[in-house]
Design an enzyme around this catalytic site. Structure first.
Site, PDB file in Angstrom:
ATOM      1  CG  LEU A 124      -1.920  -1.307   1.297  1.00 23.30           C
ATOM      2  CD1 LEU A 124      -2.422  -1.427   2.563  1.00 23.30           C
ATOM      3  CD2 LEU A 124      -2.654  -1.515   0.173  1.00 23.30           C
ATOM      4  NE  ARG A 125       5.215   0.685  -3.410  1.00 22.83           N
ATOM      5  CZ  ARG A 125       6.537  -0.150  -3.566  1.00 22.83           C
ATOM      6  NH1 ARG A 125       6.877  -0.365  -2.746  1.00 22.83           N
ATOM      7  NH2 ARG A 125       6.799  -0.363  -4.875  1.00 22.83           N
TER       8      ARG A 125
ATOM      9  CG  ASP B  74       4.637  -9.634  -5.035  1.00 23.00           C
ATOM     10  OD1 ASP B  74       4.745  -9.212  -3.945  1.00 23.00           O
ATOM     11  OD2 ASP B  74       5.684  -9.784  -5.765  1.00 23.00           O
TER      12      ASP B  74
END
Lengths: 316, 431
Positions: free
Chosen positions: B66-67, B308
């Site tokens: 999700l950064r 991924d």
């Protein structure tokens, strides 16, 4: 991504990125054109006006005096304007991306880019990004390709051996890291060479190398037996000691070209090397300077071959 | 307060309960309250007409980056959570490779709180196994677990010191925690950017040999044998890796494993002319490896298929292949690519869906991925026959990086329900 990235819609050469997959006719056309330029070098005025008004940018992200110089001479003999840029690592440290650099130079009306880069595929990336009227020549990208070197090697072999279809060519040394070896293998296969060999220890041969269309030898004496052409590759300094090789001395003993090993090849075999040489490592001076060596003619032919490529790309 | 929702006339596919038939589904108070006939006195606030559509459990994705925190220029929690529900994903595990990594309770709590406030998919953080993912000091696993970490992992930074790995597994086993490891020997993979095979040789790309995976799998399996730790192996990529896991499972070791969905379809050849969108971790390997991965999912050796999901900004892909940042966006492609695999493998729809719903839910240890009475109201309603073209403009994720750009894929999500509420509804849909 499926279209051939170096041919235009009519199948003509738009860029020279690799020799792999090039039609035989295009390679022969380049070699024949190069033959016509060899004589230019022997004239008093070594210039032809074929590329007058064309701007050639030498874009060297990896330093190389020799290759850059031969491209520069080739472009100047064709009357092109040549701009040399040794970018090295400075542009990346300034944070400018490769494609930003190319955009900037395109804004300066670059017609042709001669690109050298440490990363395989860099020339493809630039070609994909370039404008429709611009041409990219790969002057060496990572381990991938060095097509003008492959062409000049093919030119040299044709000059001395005339016919590819009966030859045995042995390429010796660091195949793993060599773009020169890959490009020459492709050229030889396209030109119909029946016996292409690579010779080296397992640590210097890439995975699945046979699939390039070569026979693999670990014993140099067997690999050179009956060869018409012996091509020695440069061994980079930093690879002489480490996990790939124990020492330059041991490499020289088992894979260096010495007079006694050369004696196993055909008596009229020629010896080639893309330069710069490590004398006493991959090649002994007695061989490098010997009667069978064609290493200096390779350099001369290299200029003619690069003139041919530039004139074909820029003169269309 | 979740509404009472009826999903009417759809083809209900619930692999866990062996259902594949036209059934209505009834949701209330965030849960499934009935399948088939309406419960007595059920008055729907909303009816979703699902004729011609498949009604399936919401997808459970074992790896979605999700950064946040740290990489908000690549993606934000909001953009990626929207991408998740647009892809029918209702539960996702996020690896700890944020910046800073998820190695402290405060970071985990912030992430889960932010995710909860967005009220989209459920987020299950996977905590860092070692501090800063440096492979040296253990994290406070027990504390992290109390704050919501469901497992512990090194993401893509394998521990090189086997002593540390052994101790980390022992410590995790003490508390019964699961450890998720992507098997890769860092020394063997060093400097590599593509599968070490004939194609990388042609392109002159430094290789990552398959033994980088099998050597690590072998080491991890021996440590599992010694410690009894529950280990989940992430992102298998090689035929030999699958064979090792198959044998370990047969021997009764407590291991599970997953594969990224793009590895079921692509091989090293898909790098083509240095397409940096095909640079992923682990690398796409040979056709034989891909076939073994497909067979591994089909026979249950591989427990789950994940996206991924790795959003990468386009600048980081517009570089030579070896300098490009690895990873592919995937949340919105997980369903269509799983369906494509199932169809090509001639498997029933339920089998393809099981690999992205019930099976990963079991790995995660959550109640989910099924639609039995009492199950969480996480539902994905999709049109299996509708096609869409993968394009930057059609992806909600901030990451547009996928080797599938330009492909036509079948399987379009119409509605996604989380906790019994409609959280996504395709444009033009109105049940």
């Amino acid at each position: 991504m499926s279209a051939n990235p170096q041919l235009d819609a009519n199948g003509a050469l738009a860029h020279l990125l690799t020799l792999e997959g090039l039609p035989r006719a295009i390679i022969l056309h380049i070699l024949d054109t190069a033959a016509s330029f060899v004589s230019v070098a022997e004239r008093e005025v070594k210039k032809v006006p074929l590329l007058r008004g064309i701007s050639v940018f030498n874009l060297f992200f990896e330093s190389s005096t020799r290759t850059r110089t031969t491209f520069e001479i080739a472009a100047k003999r064709l009357s092109a304007d040549v701009i040399n840029l040794n970018i090295g690592t400075s542009s990346t440290s300034k944070g400018e991306s490769l494609l930003d650099t190319v955009d900037n130079l395109s804004a300066m009306q670059a017609d042709m880019f001669v690109v050298r880069h440490a990363q395989s595929g860099a020339a493809h990336l630039i070609a994909r990004h370039a404008g429709a009227h611009q041409h990219v020549i790969n002057a060496g990208d990572g381990r991938h390709a060095h097509p003008t070197q492959g062409l000049l090697d093919a030119y040299t072999i044709r000059h001395y051996k005339k016919d590819f279809t009966a030859l045995s060519v042995a390429i010796v040394g660091d195949i793993l890291h060599s773009r020169v070896a890959r490009s020459l293998v492709h050229a030889l296969n396209i030109l119909g060479t029946p016996d292409v060999r690579v010779v080296g220890p397992q640590t210097l041969l890439p995975a699945g190398v046979e699939s390039l269309g070569v026979r693999v030898f670990h014993d140099m004496r067997k690999g050179l037996a009956g060869a018409d052409v012996v091509v020695m590759l440069r061994l980079q300094n930093e690879r002489m000691r480490g996990p790939l090789l124990p020492s330059a001395q041991e490499f020289n003993k088992y894979y260096g070209l010495t007079p006694d090993k050369l004696a196993l090849a055909r008596p009229d075999a020629i010896v080639m090397h893309p330069g710069p040489m490590n004398r006493g490592v991959e090649i002994d001076s007695a061989v490098a300077d010997g009667a069978q060596s064609v290493i200096l003619p390779q350099v001369t032919f290299g200029i003619a071959v690069r003139m041919a490529v530039m004139s074909i790309l820029g003169g269309s | 307060m979740a509404a009472r929702i009826r999903i009417r006339g759809g083809r209900l596919v619930d692999p866990r309960h062996g259902v594949d038939a036209q059934r209505d589904l009834y949701l209330a108070d965030g849960r499934v309250v009935a399948v088939g006939a309406a419960p007595e006195g059920f008055a729907a606030d909303r009816t979703i007409e699902a004729a011609g559509l498949v009604v399936a459990p919401g997808l459970v994705d074992l790896a979605a980056r999700l950064r946040e925190p740290g990489f908000e220029y690549k993606a934000t929690l909001e953009s990626e959570m929207l991408a998740a529900v647009a892809g029918g994903v209702t539960s996702l595990a996020c690896p700890p490779d944020t910046d800073p990594p998820l190695d402290e309770p405060g970071l985990v709590e912030m992430l889960t709180r932010r995710a909860r406030s967005l009220n989209l998919a459920r987020v299950y953080p996977v905590g860092a196994l070692t501090a800063k993912l440096e492979g040296e000091r253990l994290t406070e696993m027990a504390e992290l677990a109390e704050h919501g970490c469901v497992a512990f992992s090194q993401a893509n930074a394998p521990i090189t010191d086997t002593q540390v790995l052994w101790r980390a597994l022992q410590y995790a086993a003490t508390f019964g925690f699961a450890v998720w490891l992507r098997p890769e020997d860092a020394h063997l993979a060093r400097n590599g950017v593509a599968h070490d095979g004939a194609f990388a040789t042609r392109l002159g790309l430094p290789g990552i040999p398959a033994i980088a995976e099998t050597v690590a799998v072998g080491t991890i399996l021996e440590l599992v044998r010694a410690t009894g730790t529950r280990v989940h192996l992430c992102r298998l990529s090689s035929a030999d890796g699958v064979a090792l896991v198959r044998a370990a499972k047969r021997a009764g070791l407590p291991v599970t494993c997953d594969v990224a969905v793009h590895h079921l379809h692509l091989s090293d050849l898909d790098i083509g002319y240095f397409d940096s969108h095909a640079r992923v971790v682990p690398p796409f390997r040979g056709g034989r490896d891909r076939d073994a991965l497909r067979a591994g999912v089909a026979d249950g050796t591989i427990d789950a298929v994940c996206s991924d999901h790795t959003p990468v900004d386009e600048d980081a892909k517009q570089t030579p292949f070896g300098e490009s940042e690895p990873g592919a966006t995937g949340l919105e492609l997980l369903l269509p690519l799983a369906l494509k695999w199932g169809e090509e493998a001639h498997l029933p729809l339920a089998a393809a869906l099981a690999a992205v719903t019930g099976s990963p839910a079991r790995v995660l240890g959550i109640d989910g991925g099924h639609l039995g009475v009492g199950a969480p109201g996480d539902v994905c309603v999709f049109d299996p026959a509708a096609h869409f073209r993968v394009a930057a403009g059609t992806l909600r994720s901030q990451g547009k990086n996928t080797p599938y750009l330009g492909y036509e894929l079948a399987g379009v999500v119409r509605y996604t329900l989380v906790r019994g509420d409609v959280r996504y509804e395709a444009a033009g849909e109105r049940g």
